[in-house]
Scaffold this motif. Structure first.
Motif, PDB file in Angstrom:
ATOM      1  N   THR A 119      97.374  50.977  73.602  1.00 12.20           N
ATOM      2  CA  THR A 119      96.018  51.192  74.116  1.00 12.20           C
ATOM      3  C   THR A 119      95.045  50.078  73.770  1.00 12.20           C
ATOM      4  OG1 THR A 119      95.502  52.502  72.153  1.00 12.20           O
ATOM      5  CG2 THR A 119      96.239  53.706  74.109  1.00 12.20           C
ATOM      6  N   ARG A 120      95.404  49.242  72.812  1.00 14.27           N
ATOM      7  CA  ARG A 120      94.490  48.158  72.420  1.00 14.27           C
ATOM      8  C   ARG A 120      95.300  46.922  72.046  1.00 14.27           C
ATOM      9  NH1 ARG A 120      92.030  49.075  67.713  1.00 14.27           N
ATOM     10  NH2 ARG A 120      92.987  51.047  67.142  1.00 14.27           N
ATOM     11  N   ARG A 132      96.835  56.917  69.313  1.00 17.90           N
ATOM     12  CA  ARG A 132      96.335  58.165  68.722  1.00 17.90           C
ATOM     13  C   ARG A 132      95.163  58.756  69.503  1.00 17.90           C
ATOM     14  NH1 ARG A 132      95.463  55.936  62.811  1.00 17.90           N
ATOM     15  NH2 ARG A 132      94.891  54.256  64.218  1.00 17.90           N
ATOM     16  N   THR A 134      95.705  37.121  65.119  1.00 23.94           N
ATOM     17  CA  THR A 134      95.449  37.197  66.560  1.00 23.94           C
ATOM     18  C   THR A 134      94.181  37.999  66.806  1.00 23.94           C
ATOM     19  OG1 THR A 134      97.834  37.171  66.917  1.00 23.94           O
ATOM     20  CG2 THR A 134      96.493  37.920  68.766  1.00 23.94           C
ATOM     21  N   THR A 169      92.178  40.508  67.742  1.00 27.28           N
ATOM     22  CA  THR A 169      92.195  41.903  68.202  1.00 27.28           C
ATOM     23  C   THR A 169      91.270  42.695  67.270  1.00 27.28           C
ATOM     24  OG1 THR A 169      93.960  42.540  66.696  1.00 27.28           O
ATOM     25  CG2 THR A 169      94.660  41.707  68.856  1.00 27.28           C
TER      26      THR A 169
HETATM   27  N1  NAP Z   1      96.351  40.990  65.239  1.00 21.55           N
HETATM   28  C1  NAP Z   1      96.990  40.300  64.321  1.00 21.55           C
HETATM   29  O1  NAP Z   1      96.445  39.337  63.753  1.00 21.55           O
HETATM   30  C2  NAP Z   1      98.409  40.643  63.942  1.00 21.55           C
HETATM   31  C3  NAP Z   1      99.137  39.713  63.185  1.00 21.55           C
HETATM   32  C4  NAP Z   1     100.449  40.026  62.802  1.00 21.55           C
HETATM   33  C5  NAP Z   1     100.995  41.238  63.162  1.00 21.55           C
HETATM   34  N2  NAP Z   1     100.278  42.119  63.913  1.00 21.55           N
HETATM   35  C6  NAP Z   1     100.899  43.415  64.233  1.00 21.55           C
HETATM   36  O2  NAP Z   1     100.903  43.651  65.631  1.00 21.55           O
HETATM   37  C7  NAP Z   1     100.767  45.063  65.873  1.00 21.55           C
HETATM   38  C8  NAP Z   1      99.597  45.272  66.857  1.00 21.55           C
HETATM   39  O3  NAP Z   1      98.418  44.730  66.277  1.00 21.55           O
HETATM   40  P1  NAP Z   1      97.047  44.566  67.089  1.00 21.55           P
HETATM   41  O4  NAP Z   1      96.314  43.446  66.466  1.00 21.55           O
HETATM   42  O5  NAP Z   1      97.310  44.577  68.537  1.00 21.55           O
HETATM   43  O6  NAP Z   1      96.326  45.941  66.644  1.00 21.55           O
HETATM   44  P2  NAP Z   1      95.066  46.716  67.266  1.00 21.55           P
HETATM   45  O7  NAP Z   1      94.341  45.892  68.240  1.00 21.55           O
HETATM   46  O8  NAP Z   1      94.344  47.289  66.100  1.00 21.55           O
HETATM   47  O9  NAP Z   1      95.787  47.922  68.092  1.00 21.55           O
HETATM   48  C9  NAP Z   1      96.583  48.815  67.394  1.00 21.55           C
HETATM   49  C10 NAP Z   1      97.231  49.788  68.366  1.00 21.55           C
HETATM   50  O10 NAP Z   1      98.113  50.639  67.635  1.00 21.55           O
HETATM   51  C11 NAP Z   1      97.720  52.003  67.779  1.00 21.55           C
HETATM   52  N3  NAP Z   1      97.931  52.678  66.503  1.00 21.55           N
HETATM   53  C12 NAP Z   1      97.551  52.271  65.274  1.00 21.55           C
HETATM   54  N4  NAP Z   1      97.936  53.153  64.337  1.00 21.55           N
HETATM   55  C13 NAP Z   1      98.575  54.154  64.998  1.00 21.55           C
HETATM   56  C14 NAP Z   1      99.199  55.359  64.595  1.00 21.55           C
HETATM   57  N5  NAP Z   1      99.210  55.750  63.313  1.00 21.55           N
HETATM   58  N6  NAP Z   1      99.772  56.135  65.538  1.00 21.55           N
HETATM   59  C15 NAP Z   1      99.746  55.783  66.857  1.00 21.55           C
HETATM   60  N7  NAP Z   1      99.170  54.644  67.292  1.00 21.55           N
HETATM   61  C16 NAP Z   1      98.585  53.847  66.378  1.00 21.55           C
HETATM   62  C17 NAP Z   1      96.241  51.943  68.197  1.00 21.55           C
HETATM   63  O11 NAP Z   1      95.860  53.074  68.951  1.00 21.55           O
HETATM   64  P3  NAP Z   1      94.823  54.168  68.347  1.00 21.55           P
HETATM   65  O12 NAP Z   1      93.641  53.480  67.873  1.00 21.55           O
HETATM   66  O13 NAP Z   1      94.592  55.126  69.480  1.00 21.55           O
HETATM   67  O14 NAP Z   1      95.596  54.821  67.272  1.00 21.55           O
HETATM   68  C18 NAP Z   1      96.243  50.684  69.080  1.00 21.55           C
HETATM   69  O15 NAP Z   1      96.731  50.993  70.363  1.00 21.55           O
HETATM   70  C19 NAP Z   1     100.563  45.735  64.510  1.00 21.55           C
HETATM   71  O16 NAP Z   1     101.764  46.248  64.027  1.00 21.55           O
HETATM   72  C20 NAP Z   1     100.100  44.581  63.621  1.00 21.55           C
HETATM   73  O17 NAP Z   1     100.424  44.769  62.268  1.00 21.55           O
HETATM   74  C21 NAP Z   1      99.009  41.849  64.318  1.00 21.55           C
END
Ligand code: NAP
Length: 263
Positions: A16-17, A39, A191, A193
Protein backbone atom coordinates in the motif's frame (compact mmCIF):
# COMPACT_ATOMS: atom_id res chain seq x y z
CA UNK A 1 3.35 -1.32 -22.21
CA UNK A 2 4.44 -4.89 -22.91
CA UNK A 3 2.13 -7.23 -20.97
CA UNK A 4 4.92 -9.51 -19.73
CA UNK A 5 2.98 -10.54 -16.61
CA UNK A 6 -0.39 -11.12 -18.36
CA UNK A 7 -0.56 -14.71 -17.10
CA UNK A 8 0.78 -13.89 -13.62
CA UNK A 9 -0.90 -13.55 -10.27
CA UNK A 10 1.01 -11.68 -7.59
CA UNK A 11 0.85 -11.10 -3.85
CA UNK A 12 2.53 -7.90 -2.65
CA UNK A 13 2.85 -7.56 1.12
CA UNK A 14 3.51 -3.99 2.14
CA UNK A 15 1.81 -3.14 -1.13
CA UNK A 16 0.00 0.00 0.00
CA UNK A 17 2.95 2.36 0.36
CA UNK A 18 6.59 2.88 -0.55
CA UNK A 19 8.48 0.30 -2.56
CA UNK A 20 5.68 -2.30 -2.46
CA UNK A 21 3.19 0.18 -3.91
CA UNK A 22 5.61 1.05 -6.74
CA UNK A 23 6.04 -2.68 -7.51
CA UNK A 24 2.25 -3.29 -7.44
CA UNK A 25 1.74 -0.48 -9.97
CA UNK A 26 4.40 -1.87 -12.28
CA UNK A 27 2.90 -5.38 -12.08
CA UNK A 28 -0.62 -4.20 -12.89
CA UNK A 29 0.67 -2.02 -15.74
CA UNK A 30 2.25 -5.16 -17.21
CA UNK A 31 -0.88 -7.31 -16.95
CA UNK A 32 -0.60 -9.13 -13.58
CA UNK A 33 -3.51 -9.57 -11.21
CA UNK A 34 -2.37 -8.42 -7.81
CA UNK A 35 -3.38 -8.92 -4.20
CA UNK A 36 -2.15 -6.08 -1.99
CA UNK A 37 -1.55 -6.65 1.72
CA UNK A 38 -1.31 -3.93 4.37
CA UNK A 39 -2.68 -3.13 7.80
CA UNK A 40 -4.66 0.05 7.17
CA UNK A 41 -7.98 -1.00 5.57
CA UNK A 42 -8.89 2.49 4.29
CA UNK A 43 -5.58 2.99 2.56
CA UNK A 44 -5.79 -0.53 1.18
CA UNK A 45 -9.23 0.11 -0.30
CA UNK A 46 -8.04 3.37 -1.84
CA UNK A 47 -4.97 1.73 -3.38
CA UNK A 48 -7.01 -1.15 -4.81
CA UNK A 49 -9.39 1.37 -6.35
CA UNK A 50 -6.50 3.34 -7.88
CA UNK A 51 -5.15 0.21 -9.55
CA UNK A 52 -8.56 -0.93 -10.76
CA UNK A 53 -9.18 2.49 -12.28
CA UNK A 54 -6.09 1.92 -14.43
CA UNK A 55 -6.82 -1.73 -15.26
CA UNK A 56 -10.27 -2.95 -14.17
CA UNK A 57 -10.56 -6.05 -11.98
CA UNK A 58 -6.82 -6.56 -11.63
CA UNK A 59 -6.36 -5.55 -7.98
CA UNK A 60 -7.64 -6.93 -4.68
CA UNK A 61 -6.75 -6.18 -1.08
CA UNK A 62 -6.37 -8.08 2.18
CA UNK A 63 -5.92 -6.23 5.47
CA UNK A 64 -3.97 -7.96 8.22
CA UNK A 65 -1.03 -7.61 10.55
CA UNK A 66 1.94 -9.59 9.27
CA UNK A 67 3.14 -9.94 12.86
CA UNK A 68 0.43 -12.54 13.44
CA UNK A 69 2.02 -15.62 11.94
CA UNK A 70 1.44 -18.17 10.61
CA UNK A 71 -2.29 -17.28 10.68
CA UNK A 72 -2.03 -14.13 8.53
CA UNK A 73 -0.08 -15.92 5.81
CA UNK A 74 -2.60 -18.78 5.73
CA UNK A 75 -5.51 -16.32 5.45
CA UNK A 76 -3.76 -14.31 2.71
CA UNK A 77 -3.06 -17.50 0.75
CA UNK A 78 -6.67 -18.70 1.00
CA UNK A 79 -7.95 -15.30 -0.10
CA UNK A 80 -5.45 -15.15 -2.99
CA UNK A 81 -6.49 -18.59 -4.24
CA UNK A 82 -10.11 -17.41 -4.26
CA UNK A 83 -9.60 -13.97 -5.81
CA UNK A 84 -6.57 -14.16 -8.15
CA UNK A 85 -5.84 -17.88 -8.44
CA UNK A 86 -2.59 -19.71 -7.70
CA UNK A 87 0.13 -17.10 -7.10
CA UNK A 88 3.10 -17.08 -9.47
CA UNK A 89 4.79 -14.00 -7.96
CA UNK A 90 5.32 -12.88 -4.36
CA UNK A 91 6.90 -9.71 -3.08
CA UNK A 92 7.63 -9.82 0.63
CA UNK A 93 7.76 -6.14 1.56
CA UNK A 94 5.79 -5.55 4.76
CA UNK A 95 8.21 -4.35 7.36
CA UNK A 96 10.25 -1.50 8.72
CA UNK A 97 13.52 -0.83 10.51
CA UNK A 98 13.72 0.49 14.06
CA UNK A 99 16.48 2.98 14.74
CA UNK A 100 18.11 1.53 17.85
CA UNK A 101 21.35 0.12 19.20
CA UNK A 102 21.36 -3.52 20.29
CA UNK A 103 21.56 -2.87 24.05
CA UNK A 104 19.12 0.06 24.03
CA UNK A 105 16.28 -1.79 22.34
CA UNK A 106 13.74 -3.25 24.75
CA UNK A 107 13.31 -7.00 24.38
CA UNK A 108 9.74 -6.49 23.12
CA UNK A 109 11.04 -4.43 20.17
CA UNK A 110 13.45 -7.23 19.21
CA UNK A 111 10.55 -9.69 19.27
CA UNK A 112 8.10 -7.36 17.45
CA UNK A 113 10.49 -6.54 14.62
CA UNK A 114 11.44 -10.19 14.12
CA UNK A 115 7.74 -11.12 14.13
CA UNK A 116 6.74 -8.66 11.42
CA UNK A 117 9.65 -8.93 9.01
CA UNK A 118 11.56 -12.17 9.62
CA UNK A 119 8.60 -14.37 10.55
CA UNK A 120 6.29 -12.42 8.22
CA UNK A 121 8.51 -13.08 5.18
CA UNK A 122 9.24 -16.65 6.26
CA UNK A 123 5.60 -17.59 6.92
CA UNK A 124 4.43 -16.02 3.65
CA UNK A 125 7.15 -17.87 1.73
CA UNK A 126 6.34 -21.18 3.46
CA UNK A 127 2.67 -20.69 2.53
CA UNK A 128 3.25 -19.81 -1.15
CA UNK A 129 6.36 -21.80 -2.10
CA UNK A 130 4.62 -25.23 -2.20
CA UNK A 131 1.96 -23.79 -4.55
CA UNK A 132 4.68 -22.42 -6.84
CA UNK A 133 6.66 -25.68 -6.69
CA UNK A 134 3.55 -27.65 -7.63
CA UNK A 135 3.08 -25.38 -10.67
CA UNK A 136 6.84 -25.54 -11.40
CA UNK A 137 6.64 -21.81 -11.82
CA UNK A 138 7.16 -18.81 -9.58
CA UNK A 139 9.40 -16.04 -8.32
CA UNK A 140 9.66 -14.69 -4.79
CA UNK A 141 11.44 -11.38 -4.23
CA UNK A 142 12.16 -10.16 -0.71
CA UNK A 143 12.85 -6.53 0.19
CA UNK A 144 15.61 -7.14 2.71
CA UNK A 145 18.17 -4.33 3.23
CA UNK A 146 21.86 -3.65 3.02
CA UNK A 147 22.27 -3.85 6.83
CA UNK A 148 21.97 -7.64 6.45
CA UNK A 149 25.36 -7.66 4.70
CA UNK A 150 26.81 -4.55 6.28
CA UNK A 151 25.49 -4.51 9.87
CA UNK A 152 24.76 -1.04 11.18
CA UNK A 153 24.96 -0.50 14.97
CA UNK A 154 22.21 2.13 14.80
CA UNK A 155 19.94 -0.37 13.00
CA UNK A 156 20.79 -3.30 15.25
CA UNK A 157 17.55 -5.26 14.93
CA UNK A 158 17.21 -4.64 11.18
CA UNK A 159 20.80 -5.87 10.73
CA UNK A 160 19.92 -9.11 12.51
CA UNK A 161 16.55 -9.56 10.76
CA UNK A 162 18.06 -8.93 7.32
CA UNK A 163 21.05 -11.18 7.98
CA UNK A 164 18.68 -13.96 9.07
CA UNK A 165 16.56 -13.43 5.95
CA UNK A 166 19.64 -13.77 3.74
CA UNK A 167 20.38 -17.13 5.35
CA UNK A 168 16.88 -18.60 5.32
CA UNK A 169 16.04 -17.44 1.79
CA UNK A 170 19.23 -19.05 0.49
CA UNK A 171 18.25 -22.47 1.85
CA UNK A 172 14.66 -22.06 0.64
CA UNK A 173 15.99 -21.15 -2.82
CA UNK A 174 18.10 -24.34 -2.73
CA UNK A 175 14.93 -26.37 -2.08
CA UNK A 176 12.89 -24.55 -4.74
CA UNK A 177 15.41 -24.55 -7.59
CA UNK A 178 14.67 -28.10 -8.72
CA UNK A 179 11.07 -26.96 -9.30
CA UNK A 180 12.08 -23.93 -11.42
CA UNK A 181 11.02 -21.55 -8.69
CA UNK A 182 13.38 -18.65 -7.89
CA UNK A 183 13.94 -16.64 -4.71
CA UNK A 184 15.94 -13.41 -4.77
CA UNK A 185 16.60 -10.84 -2.05
CA UNK A 186 16.89 -7.15 -2.90
CA UNK A 187 18.86 -4.82 -0.66
CA UNK A 188 17.71 -1.23 -1.05
CA UNK A 189 19.92 1.49 0.36
CA UNK A 190 18.17 4.37 2.14
CA UNK A 191 15.15 4.88 -0.14
CA UNK A 192 12.78 7.85 -0.01
CA UNK A 193 9.63 6.39 1.51
CA UNK A 194 7.59 6.97 4.68
CA UNK A 195 9.94 4.53 6.39
CA UNK A 196 12.99 6.66 5.59
CA UNK A 197 11.22 9.77 6.91
CA UNK A 198 10.50 7.92 10.18
CA UNK A 199 14.10 6.70 10.38
CA UNK A 200 15.50 10.17 9.65
CA UNK A 201 13.23 11.58 12.37
CA UNK A 202 14.58 9.05 14.88
CA UNK A 203 18.21 9.78 13.86
CA UNK A 204 17.47 13.51 14.14
CA UNK A 205 16.12 13.13 17.68
CA UNK A 206 19.12 11.03 18.69
CA UNK A 207 21.71 13.39 17.19
CA UNK A 208 19.84 16.66 17.98
CA UNK A 209 19.73 17.64 14.29
CA UNK A 210 16.75 18.35 12.09
CA UNK A 211 15.41 15.85 9.55
CA UNK A 212 16.66 17.93 6.62
CA UNK A 213 20.22 17.80 7.96
CA UNK A 214 20.03 14.03 8.48
CA UNK A 215 18.77 13.47 4.93
CA UNK A 216 21.45 15.84 3.53
CA UNK A 217 24.11 13.81 5.36
CA UNK A 218 22.72 10.59 3.87
CA UNK A 219 22.85 12.09 0.36
CA UNK A 220 26.40 13.36 0.95
CA UNK A 221 27.55 9.88 2.06
CA UNK A 222 26.02 8.23 -1.01
CA UNK A 223 28.58 7.74 -3.83
CA UNK A 224 25.89 8.97 -6.30
CA UNK A 225 25.14 11.96 -4.00
CA UNK A 226 21.39 11.27 -4.04
CA UNK A 227 18.89 8.85 -2.57
CA UNK A 228 16.77 6.48 -4.63
CA UNK A 229 12.99 6.67 -4.86
CA UNK A 230 10.65 3.64 -4.68
CA UNK A 231 10.69 3.31 -8.49
CA UNK A 232 14.48 2.86 -8.53
CA UNK A 233 14.00 -0.26 -6.44
CA UNK A 234 10.74 -1.38 -8.12
CA UNK A 235 12.38 -1.47 -11.56
CA UNK A 236 14.94 -3.99 -10.28
CA UNK A 237 12.23 -6.07 -8.58
CA UNK A 238 10.28 -6.19 -11.85
CA UNK A 239 13.39 -7.30 -13.73
CA UNK A 240 13.99 -10.04 -11.13
CA UNK A 241 10.39 -11.22 -11.41
CA UNK A 242 10.60 -11.36 -15.21
CA UNK A 243 11.96 -14.15 -17.37
CA UNK A 244 14.88 -11.85 -18.32
CA UNK A 245 16.44 -12.86 -15.00
CA UNK A 246 15.61 -16.56 -15.22
CA UNK A 247 19.12 -17.59 -14.10
CA UNK A 248 19.14 -15.40 -10.98
CA UNK A 249 18.22 -17.17 -7.75
CA UNK A 250 19.51 -17.80 -4.24
CA UNK A 251 21.31 -14.49 -4.08
CA UNK A 252 20.80 -10.89 -3.07
CA UNK A 253 21.05 -7.85 -5.28
CA UNK A 254 22.20 -4.53 -3.79
CA UNK A 255 20.37 -1.44 -5.03
CA UNK A 256 22.19 0.95 -2.75
CA UNK A 257 23.97 3.35 -5.10
CA UNK A 258 27.29 1.74 -4.17
CA UNK A 259 27.35 2.78 -0.50
CA UNK A 260 28.01 -0.72 0.83
CA UNK A 261 31.77 -1.45 0.74
CA UNK A 262 31.56 -5.23 0.18
CA UNK A 263 31.98 -6.49 -3.37
N1 NAP B 1 13.02 2.61 2.56
C1 NAP B 1 14.23 2.19 2.85
O1 NAP B 1 15.17 2.99 3.01
C2 NAP B 1 14.53 0.71 2.99
C3 NAP B 1 15.87 0.30 3.01
C4 NAP B 1 16.16 -1.06 3.16
C5 NAP B 1 15.14 -1.97 3.30
N2 NAP B 1 13.84 -1.55 3.26
C6 NAP B 1 12.79 -2.56 3.45
O2 NAP B 1 11.86 -2.54 2.38
C7 NAP B 1 10.55 -2.89 2.88
C8 NAP B 1 9.56 -1.80 2.44
O3 NAP B 1 10.00 -0.55 2.96
P1 NAP B 1 9.34 0.84 2.53
O4 NAP B 1 10.38 1.87 2.70
O5 NAP B 1 8.63 0.70 1.25
O6 NAP B 1 8.28 1.00 3.74
P2 NAP B 1 6.99 1.95 3.89
O7 NAP B 1 6.95 2.99 2.85
O8 NAP B 1 6.96 2.34 5.32
O9 NAP B 1 5.77 0.92 3.59
C9 NAP B 1 5.63 -0.19 4.41
C10 NAP B 1 4.50 -1.06 3.89
O10 NAP B 1 4.43 -2.24 4.70
C11 NAP B 1 3.15 -2.34 5.32
N3 NAP B 1 3.34 -2.87 6.67
C12 NAP B 1 4.22 -2.46 7.61
N4 NAP B 1 4.10 -3.20 8.72
C13 NAP B 1 3.11 -4.09 8.49
C14 NAP B 1 2.52 -5.13 9.25
N5 NAP B 1 2.88 -5.37 10.51
N6 NAP B 1 1.54 -5.87 8.68
C15 NAP B 1 1.12 -5.62 7.40
N7 NAP B 1 1.65 -4.65 6.64
C16 NAP B 1 2.63 -3.89 7.17
C17 NAP B 1 2.59 -0.91 5.30
O11 NAP B 1 1.18 -0.89 5.30
P3 NAP B 1 0.35 -0.35 6.58
O12 NAP B 1 0.84 0.96 6.94
O13 NAP B 1 -1.09 -0.39 6.14
O14 NAP B 1 0.59 -1.38 7.61
C18 NAP B 1 3.14 -0.40 3.96
O15 NAP B 1 2.34 -0.87 2.90
C19 NAP B 1 10.68 -3.04 4.40
O16 NAP B 1 10.84 -4.38 4.76
C20 NAP B 1 11.96 -2.27 4.72
O17 NAP B 1 12.61 -2.73 5.87
C21 NAP B 1 13.51 -0.24 3.10
Amino acid sequence: MEQIFASDTAIVTGGTRGIGWAVANQLVDRGARVLLVGRNPHQLEQRVQELNQKVPEHAFGFACDMAEQPDSSKQITEYALKMIGRPTLLLNGAGGASVTHALDAPWTLWVDDFEVKFFGYLAMTRAILPIMMEQRRGVIVNLVGIAGKDPNPALAIASAVNGALNGVMKVLADDASAYDVRIVNVNPGATQTDLLTAMAKAHATESKKNIGEVLDEMRAKSPLKRLPGPMDIARIVIFLMSSDSQFVTGTSIDVDGGIHRGV
